[in-house]
Write a protein that holds these residues in place. Sequence first.
Motif, PDB file in Angstrom:
ATOM      1  N   ASN A 101     -37.655  56.033 -22.870  1.00 47.25           N
ATOM      2  CA  ASN A 101     -39.101  55.817 -22.935  1.00 47.25           C
ATOM      3  C   ASN A 101     -39.535  54.849 -24.022  1.00 47.25           C
ATOM      4  O   ASN A 101     -40.677  54.888 -24.465  1.00 47.25           O
ATOM      5  CB  ASN A 101     -39.803  57.166 -23.157  1.00 47.25           C
ATOM      6  CG  ASN A 101     -39.462  58.170 -22.093  1.00 47.25           C
ATOM      7  OD1 ASN A 101     -39.209  57.808 -20.954  1.00 47.25           O
ATOM      8  ND2 ASN A 101     -39.439  59.432 -22.453  1.00 47.25           N
ATOM      9  N   GLN A 104     -42.616  52.967 -23.004  1.00 53.33           N
ATOM     10  CA  GLN A 104     -43.579  53.765 -22.274  1.00 53.33           C
ATOM     11  C   GLN A 104     -44.984  53.625 -22.869  1.00 53.33           C
ATOM     12  O   GLN A 104     -45.164  53.685 -24.081  1.00 53.33           O
ATOM     13  CB  GLN A 104     -43.134  55.232 -22.316  1.00 53.33           C
ATOM     14  CG  GLN A 104     -43.890  56.138 -21.399  1.00 53.33           C
ATOM     15  CD  GLN A 104     -43.305  57.543 -21.441  1.00 53.33           C
ATOM     16  OE1 GLN A 104     -43.101  58.108 -22.513  1.00 53.33           O
ATOM     17  NE2 GLN A 104     -43.040  58.102 -20.277  1.00 53.33           N
ATOM     18  N   GLU A 108     -48.548  56.510 -19.452  1.00 55.25           N
ATOM     19  CA  GLU A 108     -47.314  56.973 -18.801  1.00 55.25           C
ATOM     20  C   GLU A 108     -46.772  58.223 -19.495  1.00 55.25           C
ATOM     21  O   GLU A 108     -46.317  59.157 -18.824  1.00 55.25           O
ATOM     22  CB  GLU A 108     -46.261  55.872 -18.817  1.00 55.25           C
ATOM     23  CG  GLU A 108     -46.568  54.710 -17.898  1.00 55.25           C
ATOM     24  CD  GLU A 108     -45.671  53.495 -18.154  1.00 55.25           C
ATOM     25  OE1 GLU A 108     -45.519  52.694 -17.208  1.00 55.25           O
ATOM     26  OE2 GLU A 108     -45.141  53.352 -19.274  1.00 55.25           O
TER      27      GLU A 108
END
Length: 194
Positions: A101, A104, A108
Amino acid sequence: MLLITFSAPASYLLSYQTKPLYFDEDPKFAGLPEDVDEAWEQLLEPINIRASKEEIEQSRSKLTDDIVRVVDGDYVAVLSVHHELHCLDALRRRIFPEYYNKNQTAQEAEYEIYHLSKSHCVDTIRRSLMCKADVAMYTAYWIGDHTAIPSKELRSNSDTVCVDWEAIDGWARQRLLPKDKYKVRPGPFEKHLG
């Protein structure tokens, strides 16, 4: 013997085997992301499968305009076991945010937390585990004094009952819709595209 009938089109595949209840992790699925991603991707490859109209009806789904259809007319479906494995994989990925991530967005990340905990993933896995309750037993053993981390581990010489995974996996793979390679018809929220 209790005979149970299922409305699932793949229910005829179910057969059971007695296997040892292992505690040792399968190194193919347990480890660092770079060591296990390929196995998880392979396991989840047939998550989206092709289903016929008759199979959708057999699974008691209502044929409405909002069901996702493949351009050739069949329907997109997911076996429950693959949905549960998807949820488990999503939780596994959450353990390594710096790996999965790093780019990210806040939106999200917020959706991911909602999907995993508030929406359905954790509860889907809980419900499935309770529904298919495995009552094989582990025994706890001391492996260090009470201040050690860990101080105990679980071991087992018990047997458990497992489905024949290869039969289910083979059936799903014959119907798999390859990721990013199949096209679906526009849904009811995109009438201007139809």
